[in-house]
Design a protein around this motif. Structure first.
Motif, mmCIF file in Angstrom:
data_model
loop_
_atom_site.group_PDB
_atom_site.id
_atom_site.type_symbol
_atom_site.label_atom_id
_atom_site.label_comp_id
_atom_site.label_asym_id
_atom_site.label_seq_id
_atom_site.Cartn_x
_atom_site.Cartn_y
_atom_site.Cartn_z
ATOM 1 N N THR A 253 4.908 3.217 2.166
ATOM 2 C CA THR A 253 4.517 2.004 1.841
ATOM 3 C C THR A 253 4.720 0.899 3.016
ATOM 4 O O THR A 253 5.506 1.016 3.532
ATOM 5 N N ILE A 254 3.561 0.646 2.966
ATOM 6 C CA ILE A 254 3.289 -0.704 3.863
ATOM 7 C C ILE A 254 3.153 -1.957 3.219
ATOM 8 O O ILE A 254 2.647 -1.916 2.152
ATOM 9 N N ARG A 255 3.982 -3.073 3.412
ATOM 10 C CA ARG A 255 4.161 -4.163 2.721
ATOM 11 C C ARG A 255 3.606 -5.398 3.383
ATOM 12 O O ARG A 255 3.764 -5.432 4.789
ATOM 13 N N GLY A 256 2.987 -6.425 2.761
ATOM 14 C CA GLY A 256 2.591 -7.600 3.273
ATOM 15 C C GLY A 256 2.956 -8.808 2.802
ATOM 16 O O GLY A 256 3.125 -8.836 1.294
ATOM 17 N N LYS A 257 2.939 -10.023 3.249
ATOM 18 C CA LYS A 257 3.301 -11.287 2.639
ATOM 19 C C LYS A 257 2.421 -12.350 3.377
ATOM 20 O O LYS A 257 2.229 -12.414 4.722
ATOM 21 N N GLY A 258 1.810 -13.172 2.803
ATOM 22 C CA GLY A 258 1.197 -14.263 3.459
ATOM 23 C C GLY A 258 0.424 -15.160 2.389
ATOM 24 O O GLY A 258 0.980 -15.429 1.171
ATOM 25 N N VAL A 259 -0.430 -15.900 3.030
ATOM 26 C CA VAL A 259 -1.375 -17.043 2.107
ATOM 27 C C VAL A 259 -2.963 -16.491 2.200
ATOM 28 O O VAL A 259 -3.311 -15.864 3.098
ATOM 29 N N TYR A 260 -3.594 -17.044 1.206
ATOM 30 C CA TYR A 260 -5.025 -16.828 1.106
ATOM 31 C C TYR A 260 -5.721 -18.073 0.738
ATOM 32 O O TYR A 260 -5.738 -18.605 -0.291
ATOM 33 N N ASP A 261 -6.797 -18.192 1.393
ATOM 34 C CA ASP A 261 -7.665 -19.395 0.920
ATOM 35 C C ASP A 261 -9.051 -18.753 0.323
ATOM 36 O O ASP A 261 -9.965 -18.135 1.056
ATOM 37 N N LEU B 8 0.866 -1.271 -0.020
ATOM 38 C CA LEU B 8 0.291 -0.084 0.071
ATOM 39 C C LEU B 8 0.902 1.281 0.075
ATOM 40 O O LEU B 8 1.663 1.620 0.999
ATOM 41 N N GLU B 9 0.796 2.019 -0.936
ATOM 42 C CA GLU B 9 1.583 3.213 -1.170
ATOM 43 C C GLU B 9 0.751 4.251 -0.794
ATOM 44 O O GLU B 9 -0.268 4.700 -1.501
ATOM 45 N N VAL C 47 -4.312 6.270 -2.146
ATOM 46 C CA VAL C 47 -3.613 4.915 -1.936
ATOM 47 C C VAL C 47 -3.598 4.189 -3.160
ATOM 48 O O VAL C 47 -4.541 4.125 -3.888
ATOM 49 N N ALA C 48 -2.495 3.848 -3.370
ATOM 50 C CA ALA C 48 -2.256 2.445 -4.573
ATOM 51 C C ALA C 48 -2.124 1.405 -3.750
ATOM 52 O O ALA C 48 -1.138 1.287 -3.266
ATOM 53 N N SER C 49 -2.756 0.423 -3.942
ATOM 54 C CA SER C 49 -2.980 -0.846 -3.524
ATOM 55 C C SER C 49 -2.402 -1.930 -4.759
ATOM 56 O O SER C 49 -3.075 -1.854 -5.586
ATOM 57 N N THR C 50 -1.385 -2.711 -4.454
ATOM 58 C CA THR C 50 -0.893 -3.760 -5.397
ATOM 59 C C THR C 50 -0.903 -4.981 -4.671
ATOM 60 O O THR C 50 -0.264 -5.239 -3.596
ATOM 61 N N THR C 51 -1.324 -6.181 -5.489
ATOM 62 C CA THR C 51 -1.570 -7.304 -4.909
ATOM 63 C C THR C 51 -0.963 -8.276 -5.935
ATOM 64 O O THR C 51 -1.227 -8.104 -7.255
ATOM 65 N N LEU C 52 -0.040 -9.124 -5.549
ATOM 66 C CA LEU C 52 0.519 -10.069 -6.413
ATOM 67 C C LEU C 52 0.191 -11.568 -5.872
ATOM 68 O O LEU C 52 0.289 -11.796 -4.793
ATOM 69 N N LEU C 53 -0.343 -12.473 -6.951
ATOM 70 C CA LEU C 53 -0.806 -13.666 -6.428
ATOM 71 C C LEU C 53 0.210 -14.717 -7.150
ATOM 72 O O LEU C 53 0.459 -14.570 -8.352
ATOM 73 N N TYR C 54 0.653 -15.727 -6.548
ATOM 74 C CA TYR C 54 1.479 -16.726 -7.010
ATOM 75 C C TYR C 54 1.406 -18.214 -6.329
ATOM 76 O O TYR C 54 0.802 -18.087 -5.212
ATOM 77 N N ASP C 55 1.925 -19.175 -6.600
ATOM 78 C CA ASP C 55 2.100 -20.329 -5.926
ATOM 79 C C ASP C 55 0.533 -20.889 -5.459
ATOM 80 O O ASP C 55 0.279 -21.144 -4.466
ATOM 81 N N PHE C 56 -0.292 -21.037 -6.695
ATOM 82 C CA PHE C 56 -1.688 -21.327 -6.604
ATOM 83 C C PHE C 56 -1.698 -22.655 -6.207
ATOM 84 O O PHE C 56 -0.879 -23.587 -6.520
ATOM 85 N N GLY C 57 -2.663 -22.898 -5.165
ATOM 86 C CA GLY C 57 -2.761 -24.309 -4.621
ATOM 87 C C GLY C 57 -1.806 -24.513 -3.392
ATOM 88 O O GLY C 57 -2.245 -25.706 -2.634
ATOM 89 N N LEU D 139 -2.480 -6.975 -9.358
ATOM 90 C CA LEU D 139 -3.854 -6.221 -9.450
ATOM 91 C C LEU D 139 -3.300 -5.039 -8.821
ATOM 92 O O LEU D 139 -2.909 -4.756 -7.536
ATOM 93 N N ARG D 140 -3.417 -3.863 -9.400
ATOM 94 C CA ARG D 140 -3.091 -2.690 -8.900
ATOM 95 C C ARG D 140 -4.258 -1.545 -8.984
ATOM 96 O O ARG D 140 -4.961 -1.335 -10.078
ATOM 97 N N GLN D 141 -4.724 -1.056 -7.718
ATOM 98 C CA GLN D 141 -5.888 -0.326 -7.693
ATOM 99 C C GLN D 141 -5.641 1.080 -7.106
ATOM 100 O O GLN D 141 -4.783 1.210 -6.093
ATOM 101 N N GLN D 142 -6.280 1.950 -7.582
ATOM 102 C CA GLN D 142 -6.188 3.397 -6.709
ATOM 103 C C GLN D 142 -7.183 3.924 -6.193
ATOM 104 O O GLN D 142 -8.323 4.091 -6.844
ATOM 105 N N PHE D 143 -7.133 4.318 -4.884
ATOM 106 C CA PHE D 143 -8.215 4.581 -4.050
ATOM 107 C C PHE D 143 -7.990 6.278 -3.978
ATOM 108 O O PHE D 143 -6.846 6.575 -3.438
ATOM 109 N N ARG D 144 -8.989 6.894 -3.658
ATOM 110 C CA ARG D 144 -8.841 8.278 -2.926
ATOM 111 C C ARG D 144 -9.797 8.440 -1.798
ATOM 112 O O ARG D 144 -10.750 8.018 -1.877
ATOM 113 N N MET D 145 -8.992 8.737 -0.645
ATOM 114 C CA MET D 145 -9.523 8.933 0.536
ATOM 115 C C MET D 145 -9.583 10.532 0.970
ATOM 116 O O MET D 145 -8.772 11.213 0.377
ATOM 117 N N ALA D 146 -10.105 10.800 2.049
ATOM 118 C CA ALA D 146 -10.301 12.238 2.379
ATOM 119 C C ALA D 146 -8.698 12.900 2.776
ATOM 120 O O ALA D 146 -8.480 13.886 2.394
#
Length: 271
Positions: free
Chosen positions: A75-83, A65-66, A240-250, A229-236
């Motif tokens: 910039t805040i960075r994250g890493k993990g898994v998702y079901d 998140l930028e 904020v620009a959010s970028t999500t990278l997905l890999y290693d499916f399964g 996926l990169r998305q751009q949000f406008r807050m008050a």
């Protein structure tokens, strides 16, 4: 000054949202995009991206998140898994160093679910061994940016509101050939078309953002799965620009939620 978490969930949600932003500011998968059919409306392809992720089951993910506000950019960075089938994820979110010093913040462990955000090592007077639970529908952004990591499924569900989109071309992301699409998604339209688990959070976001249109760039593989996926949000208070990278499916992505006794019920200190 503090609020009782169980008594005022909305207040705690606001504290978490403002507090996290305040803290921030102070394997290669094979796939050939050419194998995918060329026929069809790009909008339909993009709007089905969330369904493709559910069929994939799970994946590893990295997020960033930028946030830009005034002359400050962090910039805040994250890493993990998702079901994706279970609509649950586990992430380690790393905040940047304080601009005025050398202090490093402890990574925040976050559990993302269809209806709630759980945070550990939250700080603000919360014991290190306790979790804070926040209902995502109580957040004005539906937790698209509050937690410092956009929920990957929520990000893909937002594409259901795509109203303008164009096919850009073929590229490579994470070793896979992908098709690049660029467009704008409508938050309100996404909320109406979202799956049951994501509808409440996106409905909250539709009310909370100052701009309903969310510009995006999405990169889909030959199975229609989101790779980037990169998305751009406008807050008050910030863009904020959010970028999500997905890999290693399964990849294994079992996520166990905290027991009731491990959830903090005391006062959350305001920053």
């Amino acid at each position: 000054m503090g609020q009782q978490h169980r008594r005022t969930g909305g207040a705690v949600a606001a504290v978490a949202a403002v507090g996290l932003m305040a803290v921030a500011t102070g394997c290669s998968d094979r796939g050939t995009a050419a194998e995918a059919p060329r026929a069809g409306d790009p909008g339909d392809v993009v709007r089905r991206a969330a369904d493709s992720l559910v069929r994939a089951g799970s994946s590893k993910a990295s997020t960033s998140l930028e946030m830009a506000s005034g002359g400050t950019r962090v910039t805040i960075r994250g890493k993990g898994v998702y079901d994706f089938k279970g609509q649950r994820g586990r992430f380690q979110v790393v905040l940047p160093k304080d601009p005025a010093g050398d202090d490093e913040h402890r990574p925040i462990t976050e559990l993302l679910t269809a209806g709630a955000l759980y945070m550990k090592n939250r700080g603000a007077g919360v014991p290190a061994d306790k979790w804070v639970r926040i209902e995502t529908r109580s957040l004005s952004d539906g937790n698209l940016v509050t937690g410092g990591a956009t929920d990957p499924l929520a990000a893909a569900e937002l594409l259901r509101g795509t109203r303008h989109v164009a096919y850009v071309g073929e590229e490579r992301v994470g070793g896979a050939e992908v098709r690049h699409y660029r467009g704008v998604a409508d938050i309100g339209g996404a909320a109406k078309a979202a799956s049951a688990g994501q509808r409440g959070a996106l409905a909250a976001a539709a009310k909370g953002f100052s701009r309903q249109g969310v510009p995006f760039d999405v990169y889909l593989d030959d199975r229609g799965r989101v790779r980037k996926l990169r998305q751009q949000f406008r807050m008050a208070e910030a863009n904020v620009a959010s970028t999500t990278l997905l890999y290693d499916f399964g990849a294994p992505a079992g996520v166990r939620l905290p027991a009731d006794e491990d959830i903090f019920a005391g006062k959350i200190a305001e920053r």
